[in-house]
Design an enzyme around this catalytic site. Structure first.
Site, short mmCIF file in Angstrom:
data_model
loop_
_atom_site.label_atom_id
_atom_site.label_comp_id
_atom_site.label_asym_id
_atom_site.label_seq_id
_atom_site.Cartn_x
_atom_site.Cartn_y
_atom_site.Cartn_z
N ARG A 120 40.27 39.78 36.13
CA ARG A 120 40.82 40.79 37.00
C ARG A 120 41.47 41.96 36.13
NH1 ARG A 120 45.23 38.61 41.18
NH2 ARG A 120 43.63 37.09 41.22
N CYS A 146 36.36 30.53 38.69
CA CYS A 146 37.34 30.14 39.22
C CYS A 146 37.43 30.27 40.72
CB CYS A 146 38.49 31.51 38.81
SG CYS A 146 38.06 33.14 39.59
N CYS A 168 38.79 38.07 40.58
CA CYS A 168 38.84 36.88 39.45
C CYS A 168 40.10 36.65 38.63
CB CYS A 168 37.68 37.41 38.50
SG CYS A 168 37.62 36.19 37.03
N HIS A 182 35.42 53.85 31.91
CA HIS A 182 35.14 52.72 32.66
C HIS A 182 34.03 52.75 33.71
CE1 HIS A 182 38.16 54.36 35.00
NE2 HIS A 182 37.75 53.81 36.19
N GLU A 183 33.38 54.14 33.83
CA GLU A 183 32.39 54.46 34.78
C GLU A 183 31.12 54.75 33.75
OE1 GLU A 183 34.35 55.92 39.03
OE2 GLU A 183 33.14 57.30 37.70
N CYS A 238 36.48 33.41 42.49
CA CYS A 238 35.04 33.75 42.32
C CYS A 238 34.22 33.01 43.23
CB CYS A 238 34.38 33.59 40.85
SG CYS A 238 35.14 34.83 39.81
N ARG A 251 33.03 64.24 40.31
CA ARG A 251 32.54 63.36 39.32
C ARG A 251 31.67 64.46 38.25
NH1 ARG A 251 35.81 60.29 40.15
NH2 ARG A 251 35.72 57.97 40.49
N CYS A 297 33.13 52.13 39.74
CA CYS A 297 34.86 52.28 39.75
C CYS A 297 34.77 52.80 41.35
CB CYS A 297 35.50 52.81 39.00
SG CYS A 297 37.12 53.10 39.47
N CYS A 348 36.88 59.26 35.78
CA CYS A 348 37.56 58.70 36.74
C CYS A 348 39.01 59.13 36.64
CB CYS A 348 37.36 57.24 36.96
SG CYS A 348 38.46 56.62 38.42
N HIS A 349 39.62 59.52 37.89
CA HIS A 349 41.16 59.73 37.80
C HIS A 349 42.06 58.82 36.85
CE1 HIS A 349 45.29 60.61 39.24
NE2 HIS A 349 44.96 61.90 38.99
N THR A 350 41.57 57.50 37.14
CA THR A 350 42.50 56.41 36.40
C THR A 350 42.33 56.63 34.73
OG1 THR A 350 41.73 54.75 38.21
CG2 THR A 350 42.36 53.87 36.08
N CYS A 378 34.07 35.90 36.72
CA CYS A 378 33.68 34.78 35.65
C CYS A 378 32.86 33.63 36.57
CB CYS A 378 34.92 34.15 35.08
SG CYS A 378 35.71 33.04 36.66
#
Length: 380
Positions: free
Chosen positions: A118, A103, A114, A70-71, A106, A373, A178, A48-50, A100
């Site tokens: 987060r 909270c 969250c 993260h993907e 959530c 992707r 993501c 991903c670009h992130t 979670c």
């Protein structure tokens, strides 16, 4: 129980030792999961670009050595103390944000932000003890957004893991972790266009194309793609985009161009660039009385969004969204089912596939703007 439960696992991971330098495939030790953690075997991951943004370390505090990613899609290898809703063998999607379930966010039907889980891009360790689960010869390797999927095994907080249909192909649904879900949910969950309506999508990268896909699924009659790169226009047709506007082709503000095209403005707009100029245009191009604009793109930290109050007083609505308003554990399984039921097409988002040993090629594709992707096969 897995034969490796409670033991350190040695596996391959792509480690970023320095900003902007090629990742290095290393042998890393992955510690067992602690309380409320799970250890996953990653089968497929995506870039991903992130990941690229933080790997380049432009505009944020560098944190290296680090394992990005993260993907992804994987299988639970073992679970830590207190984990009751996941077991070894479950098919899952790790997610950069969490749920979670305790909270106020959530427990609210209106939020997915969250308090505990987060996204935190600066944290490179686990919440439980402030330590990393990765190491090389005793040297800790930092985590990335709680996932670090550029590793054959990773440890993640249970609240950031969505259990999915085991029949779903992980090499396809992994991209739902993501960007695709963010764009899709921005349209379906937040903009909520009606059948036969008009929608403008600002930015035709992966997130924008997913937003367009959401408009297509919702039955929008006109989907107007706005982008400064004309090369993206032909690809966008696959995602339901019916018309195109390149701001560089006009001598007037793009919101005026869209207003003229649509008899006063579109019913909905989704901004996916992070540019405050595009944000203004996305808001001001929606029709007065009922128009809704949704901001998805993340701006630079010093940017300021400005608009004249009359744009709000004339009954236009401005909304923001985070991860498409999806609660990861509660909602992602149903997004996977949209794919399984052929409502959602994921194959057209996937433009390349490489082996884990060739992971740096995925970065090259992203930096060249070549494709959407790239799937990385961890077993190859």
């Amino acid at each position: 129980m897995s034969s490796t439960t409670g033991q350190i696992i040695r596996c391959k991971a792509a480690v970023a030792w320095e900003a902007g330098k090629p990742l290095v495939i290393e042998e890393v030790d992955v510690a067992p999961p602690q309380a409320m953690e799970v250890r996953l075997k990653i089968l497929f991951t995506s870039l991903c670009h992130t990941d690229v943004y933080f790997w380049e370390a432009k505009g944020q505090t560098p944190l290296f050595p680090r394992i990005f990613g993260h993907e992804a899609g994987g299988i639970v290898e073992s679970v830590g103390e207190g984990v009751t809703d996941l077991k070894p063998g479950d098919h899952v999607l790790p997610v950069f944000t969490g749920e979670c379930k305790e909270c106020r966010h959530c427990k609210s039907e209106e939020s997915n932000m969250c308090d505990l889980l987060r996204i935190n891009t600066d944290r490179g360790v686990m919440l439980n003890d402030g330590k990393s689960r990765f190491s090389i010869n005793g040297q800790p390797i930092y985590h990335f957004v709680g996932t670090s999927t550029f590793s054959e095994y990773t440890v993640i907080h249970v609240g950031c893991v969505a259990k999915i249909n085991p029949a779903a192909p992980l090499d396809k649904v992994c991209i739902l972790s993501c960007g695709i879900s963010t764009g899709l949910g921005a349209t379906l969950n937040v903009a909520k266009p009606k059948k036969g309506s008009s929608v403008a999508i600002f930015g035709l990268g992966a997130v924008g194309l997913a937003a367009a896909e959401g408009a297509r699924i919702a039955g929008a009659a006109r989907i107007i793609g706005v982008d400064r790169n004309p090369k993206r226009f032909n690809e966008a047709k696959k995602f339901g985009v019916t018309e195109f506007v390149n701001p560089k082709d006009h001598d007037k503000p793009v919101h005026e161009v869209i207003a003229e095209m649509t008899g006063g403005g579109v019913d909905r707009s989704v901004e996916c660039t992070g540019s405050v100029i595009a944000m203004n245009s996305a808001f001001e191009c929606v029709h007065d009385g009922w128009g809704v604009a949704v901001l998805v793109g993340v701006p630079n930290k010093d940017d300021v969004f400005t608009t004249h109050p009359i744009n709000i007083l004339s009954e236009r609505t401005l909304k923001g969204t985070f991860f498409g308003n999806y609660k990861p554990r509660s909602d992602l399984p149903s997004v996977v089912e949209k794919y399984m039921n052929k409502e959602l097409e994921l194959e057209k988002f996937i433009t390349h596939e490489v082996s884990f040993s060739e992971i740096n090629k995925a970065f090259e594709y992203m930096l060249q703007g070549d494709g959407i992707r790239c799937i990385i096969r961890m077993d190859a």
